[in-house]
Design an enzyme around this catalytic site. Structure first.
Site, PDB file in Angstrom:
ATOM      1  CD1 TRP A  85      -5.662  -9.225  -6.535  1.00  0.00           C
ATOM      2  CD2 TRP A  85      -3.820 -10.489  -6.520  1.00  0.00           C
ATOM      3  NE1 TRP A  85      -6.048 -10.530  -6.483  1.00  0.00           N
ATOM      4  CE2 TRP A  85      -4.933 -11.336  -6.472  1.00  0.00           C
ATOM      5  CE3 TRP A  85      -2.546 -11.066  -6.513  1.00  0.00           C
ATOM      6  CZ2 TRP A  85      -4.833 -12.725  -6.418  1.00  0.00           C
ATOM      7  CZ3 TRP A  85      -2.443 -12.438  -6.454  1.00  0.00           C
ATOM      8  CH2 TRP A  85      -3.571 -13.258  -6.415  1.00  0.00           C
ATOM      9  CD  GLU A  86      -8.326  -2.815  -9.201  1.00  0.00           C
ATOM     10  OE1 GLU A  86      -7.729  -1.871  -8.669  1.00  0.00           O
ATOM     11  OE2 GLU A  86      -9.526  -3.080  -8.966  1.00  0.00           O
TER      12      GLU A  86
ATOM     13  CD  GLU B 103      -3.226  -1.036   1.588  1.00  0.00           C
ATOM     14  OE1 GLU B 103      -3.630   0.133   1.730  1.00  0.00           O
ATOM     15  OE2 GLU B 103      -3.946  -2.036   1.701  1.00  0.00           O
TER      16      GLU B 103
END
Lengths: 197, 197
Positions: free
Chosen positions: A103-104, A75
């Site tokens: 990584w959707e 993040e």
């Protein structure tokens, strides 16, 4: 979890042939291969219930592997300009350059935004390379409804390939379960990603 | 409804200076200006309730104006290639060329997909020009939560501007209410867009 396809969506410059990419690619491959289900097994078995499995715990497992085995940051806040498009899921610094991985876990249009975000980072010189992890169409029906998936994004590749970039690299990793078994527990929202790695 | 900004996101070739664009631009401007609230008034007044108004009836009003006053086609199916990215909200044929308009009613990531879809049409030569209609940040808080809006999309403009296109034009129209008034009814899902034009 297995990788069924690796696509170089954008490759301008020498990064794709570099030792750095060889290292990063192996780390991504390894982190994905470490994802198992049910916990304690050695492969990724999914309950083939329609839209029966959440994707966040699966992503979390990969993120934990990247951070704990290979020293990635998670993040990472990114500032490209005065206006920030926000965080990227994971980054790794090699030779003072940053590589970004997304990584959707959102719907197919979120995958469009994720790629646009990474390309903006390449244009700004903030990233030397980037990667997106996407489920295959075979895995798709067992995950949250309308999740972004490779086959639905592919018709747009020519748009991103037409972006004028001085240097940069963008890869897509397409992932899939190893086998299906309706007797394994579904991956629920409450599943701890740590258990899957 | 008023237009607070018109942006030429992509302009390669002579379309922006053409008479065709002058006609199409006037039709889009006129269709937007025809949207009123409450029905029967002469401007667009919105109830400033947080996320209190649906955007579909507003869009529908514009679509009705484009079709009935200016002869546009609505929900035009588009085939760019073997895989189709689906329909566009409205198209107009001028001199055998097609102009496409999208009015996104989805979240901000849908706006990314909408622009990518129109750029794909420009790359394929399916559209000579295209336009996206987006609410301004001032209108945004009164509409459905997380609706696509101009200010949140703007940081990505450099990505689309870097796309190598031989010829094509893409404009963004940013729309806003004329005034706020908490005594006017909220625009609900059930509101008939026909009443707003």
């Amino acid at each position: 979890m297995k990788i069924v396809q690796e696509v170089s969506l954008i490759s301008v410059g020498s990064f794709e042939e570099s030792n750095d990419w060889s290292i990063i690619r192996n780390e991504i491959r390894e982190a994905i291969s470490l994802i198992v289900n049910p916990p304690g097994t050695f492969s990724f078995t999914i309950n083939p219930a329609k839209h029966g499995n959440g994707v966040k715990p699966i992503k979390e497992a990969c993120m934990i592997a990247l951070r704990e085995r290979f020293g990635w940051s998670l993040e990472t806040p990114i500032n490209y300009a005065t206006k920030s498009p926000g965080k990227v899921d994971a980054t790794k610094i090699i030779d003072n350059y940053r590589f970004a991985l997304e990584w959707e876990t959102g719907n197919i249009s979120s995958s469009h935004r994720a790629i646009n975000k990474m390309i903006l980072g390449l244009l700004r010189g903030v990233f030397l390379g980037a990667a997106l992890v996407l489920p295959s169409r075979k895995l798709y029906p067992y995950l949250t409804d309308r999740i972004g998936n490779y086959e639905e994004l592919e018709p747009y590749f020519d748009v991103w390939r037409a972006v004028k970039i001085e240097e940069g690299f963008l890869a897509i990793f397409v992932i899939e379960h190893d086998q299906i078994d309706s007797s394994v527990p579904k991956i629920t929202k409450g599943t701890d990603g740590r258990a899957l790695v």
